[in-house]
Design a protein around this motif. Structure first.
Motif, PDB file in Angstrom:
ATOM      1  N   VAL A   1       0.826  -1.207   0.000  1.00 12.24           N
ATOM      2  CA  VAL A   1       0.000   0.000   0.000  1.00 12.24           C
ATOM      3  C   VAL A   1       0.863   1.261   0.000  1.00 12.24           C
ATOM      4  O   VAL A   1       0.511   2.269  -0.611  1.00 12.24           O
ATOM      5  CB  VAL A   1      -0.909  -0.033   1.262  1.00 12.24           C
ATOM      6  CG1 VAL A   1      -1.544   1.309   1.522  1.00 12.24           C
ATOM      7  CG2 VAL A   1      -1.985  -1.102   1.116  1.00 12.24           C
ATOM      8  N   ILE A   2       2.026   1.197   0.636  1.00 12.24           N
ATOM      9  CA  ILE A   2       2.770   2.409   0.985  1.00 12.24           C
ATOM     10  C   ILE A   2       3.437   3.058  -0.236  1.00 12.24           C
ATOM     11  O   ILE A   2       3.825   2.379  -1.183  1.00 12.24           O
ATOM     12  CB  ILE A   2       3.831   2.071   2.067  1.00 12.24           C
ATOM     13  CG1 ILE A   2       4.198   3.316   2.848  1.00 12.24           C
ATOM     14  CG2 ILE A   2       5.064   1.411   1.457  1.00 12.24           C
ATOM     15  CD1 ILE A   2       4.903   2.987   4.154  1.00 12.24           C
ATOM     16  N   GLY A   3       3.524   4.387  -0.205  1.00 13.47           N
ATOM     17  CA  GLY A   3       4.209   5.135  -1.252  1.00 13.47           C
ATOM     18  C   GLY A   3       4.966   6.290  -0.640  1.00 13.47           C
ATOM     19  O   GLY A   3       4.838   6.566   0.560  1.00 13.47           O
ATOM     20  N   PRO A   4       5.766   6.982  -1.439  1.00 17.86           N
ATOM     21  CA  PRO A   4       6.616   8.037  -0.883  1.00 17.86           C
ATOM     22  C   PRO A   4       5.850   9.198  -0.250  1.00 17.86           C
ATOM     23  O   PRO A   4       6.408   9.929   0.557  1.00 17.86           O
ATOM     24  CB  PRO A   4       7.438   8.508  -2.092  1.00 17.86           C
ATOM     25  CG  PRO A   4       6.867   7.860  -3.281  1.00 17.86           C
ATOM     26  CD  PRO A   4       5.998   6.740  -2.869  1.00 17.86           C
ATOM     27  N   GLU A   5       4.560   9.359  -0.598  1.00 21.00           N
ATOM     28  CA  GLU A   5       3.791  10.467  -0.007  1.00 21.00           C
ATOM     29  C   GLU A   5       3.293  10.126   1.391  1.00 21.00           C
ATOM     30  O   GLU A   5       2.752  10.989   2.071  1.00 21.00           O
ATOM     31  CB  GLU A   5       2.575  10.817  -0.874  1.00 21.00           C
ATOM     32  CG  GLU A   5       2.913  11.458  -2.209  1.00 21.00           C
ATOM     33  CD  GLU A   5       3.012  10.430  -3.319  1.00 21.00           C
ATOM     34  OE1 GLU A   5       2.811   9.237  -3.028  1.00 21.00           O
ATOM     35  OE2 GLU A   5       3.310  10.805  -4.467  1.00 21.00           O
ATOM     36  N   ASP A   6       3.428   8.863   1.808  1.00 25.99           N
ATOM     37  CA  ASP A   6       2.836   8.447   3.074  1.00 25.99           C
ATOM     38  C   ASP A   6       3.689   8.832   4.267  1.00 25.99           C
ATOM     39  O   ASP A   6       4.890   9.100   4.137  1.00 25.99           O
ATOM     40  CB  ASP A   6       2.621   6.934   3.077  1.00 25.99           C
ATOM     41  CG  ASP A   6       1.385   6.542   2.301  1.00 25.99           C
ATOM     42  OD1 ASP A   6       0.331   7.134   2.576  1.00 25.99           O
ATOM     43  OD2 ASP A   6       1.483   5.689   1.428  1.00 25.99           O
TER      44      ASP A   6
END
Lengths: 310, 192
Positions: A84-89
């Protein structure tokens, strides 16, 4: 030290010491895909997550991978977070409510390294919260995702060990066995003798194990504005509860569900509402109760600094 | 005849992640319209949002059925590596640019394994919040309103039957241009 970007968390910079192993762009380790897992695995987990959200409370099998931590330490939760995770998280990880325990610190550091994400200990600031066995005291809001680490996804397994049989029971919504167990508890002990992992009905259809959160936290799951995802790595199951979905703890009309809380106030912040841990302070029977949610307790202590400074 | 292949995602890892989050959010909050932040250059009849969803989710494990023609199939086969199913009934993902296949003809899953059902992507003319259908169910606080222009007339009745098959049933993703909204099988739908 100059190779370390200024925005990186102090713990990560310290952990890496003088070695320059990051690719420089976002503080990510070179040589790993974003979030550690390969893209095929992520796609498989993502498809599983979408079906899990579409069928609230239903356990969807998935091809659980070996992760760089042992089963029982959150391999399911970590795989869900990785998909789920991305750099904006902004990631928060708690272990029994605490941000500073071994499991929480190492998982947070893991994602700071392999996904380059910002981390936080503040519930309010996090976009993804991975948790082992607690729901934060601060109410979660829309836009947040809470990922539970689940050791045993099957709520019926102590009553019916055959997986083929429990699958059939879920298909038929035949949960009489669990009601009998609750009834026998009441007949024998006068109350339901389950204080954590208290079974819940999701959207009036599926019986679900809420992971070993204290029954105190069960009411927080009901119509929670945040999306709830559950990952069980060893048992290879993923399930989910969409926002604003009815989650009802099993009970009887004449024996309504009663969450358990120690009858005390927190020794550090004085909270009468939060879930408490009992801490032994000496070998002469001394003990205190403190909040299990460290962020909640610190925030409350910071808001009342004068009395504490006596 | 053989037009050159157009590119897929510019940044395959990041774009797939952002796109997945939009789809997850859409599935978790039925009727909320999500704009996709990153889009591939899809060949003509394929809506950019639908193409992005397939690039994000489809691979060698998921047979895809689509009615968008040979160029779109070739593009998808190259970028996603997915097998193209001969009929919608065999597909994990079905994409309809024209008249969508009947929901009951798609894979429904079983009572024990309802997650084995198909996901149907339908390209519609327009999506708008605030009017049209009245949606209720998990993921929705009170009600969401969604206007989807260009669906066949009998869709509401078909959806009611699909909803009644719960836990079996098909999940639908409506795509228009670079925007999408989802209807998981739990959503109740009333004409507004």
């Amino acid at each position: 030290m100059s190779a370390v970007p200024a925005a990186r968390p102090a713990e990560d910079a310290a952990a890496e010491g003088g070695e320059d192993r990051s690719d420089g762009s976002a503080g990510r380790l070179a040589g790993y895909n974003l979030g550690y897992l390969d893209e095929n695995t992520k796609r498989m987990i993502r498809r599983t997550l979408l079906k899990a959200v579409a069928i609230p409370g239903h356990q969807v099998p998935f091809g659980s991978r070996e992760m760089p931590l042992p089963y029982g330490w959150g391999t399911g939760g970590i795989q869900v977070t990785a998909a789920v995770i991305g750099p904006e998280d902004r990631l928060k990880v708690i272990d029994q409510g605490a941000d500073d325990t071994t499991n929480a610190v190492s998982i947070r550091r893991f994602f700071a390294r392999v996904a380059g994400v910002a981390t936080t200990e503040r519930t309010r600031e996090a976009s993804i919260i991975q948790t082992r066995h607690r729901i934060p005291e601060t109410p979660l809001r829309e836009g947040q995702i809470i990922v539970y680490q689940v050791p045993m996804p099957e709520p019926l397994f102590r009553l019916e060990p055959r997986v083929a049989e429990t699958r059939r029971m879920h298909a038929l919504a035949d949960y009489g066995l669990m009601h009998v167990k609750l009834y026998e508890d009441i007949a024998r002990h006068g109350q339901v003798a389950i204080s954590y992992n208290y079974p819940v009905m999701v959207n009036g259809r599926y019986l679900m194990a809420p992971s070993p959160i204290p029954s105190f936290d069960n009411p927080k799951m009901d119509r929670m504005p945040a999306l709830q995802l559950f990952g069980a790595g060893r048992e290879k199951r993923i399930y989910a509860v969409p926002p604003y979905t009815a989650v009802k703890s099993l009970d009887f009309e004449d024996h309504p569900f009663q969450p358990v809380r120690a009858p005390a106030a927190c020794a550090l912040c004085g909270s009468q509402e939060s879930y408490l841990d009992e801490v032994v302070t000496d070998d002469r029977g001394g003990r205190i109760f403190v909040c299990s949610d460290t962020d909640y307790c610190h925030t409350r202590q910071a808001a009342q600094p004068r009395e504490a400074a006596e | 005849m053989n037009a050159p292949l157009t590119p897929g995602f510019a940044e395959p890892v990041l774009d797939a992640q952002r796109c997945f989050r939009a789809v997850l959010e859409a599935m978790a909050r039925p009727g909320r319209v999500q704009a996709l932040p990153a889009l591939p250059e899809a060949p003509a009849p394929l809506a950019p949002a639908a193409a992005a969803v397939l690039l994000t989710l489809a691979d060698a494990d998921t047979p895809v059925w689509l009615d968008a023609g040979e160029a779109a199939a070739a593009w998808l086969r190259f970028h996603a590596g997915c097998p193209i199913a001969a009929s919608a009934a065999e597909a994990t993902f079905a994409l309809a640019g024209g008249v969508p296949p009947a929901l009951r003809d798609l894979s429904q899953g079983t009572e024990e394994e309802p997650h084995r059902s198909a996901t149907l992507l339908v390209q519609v003319a327009a999506l708008a919040e605030g009017g049209g259908w009245r949606l209720t169910g998990p993921g929705i606080e009170r009600e969401h309103r969604l206007l989807a222009a260009g669906l066949p007339a009998g869709f509401e009745a078909e959806w009611a039957a699909n909803h009644a098959r719960f836990p079996r049933g098909v999940d639908v993703i409506l795509c228009a241009g670079d925007r999408l909204a989802a209807l998981p099988r739990t959503t109740r739908l009333e004409a507004g």
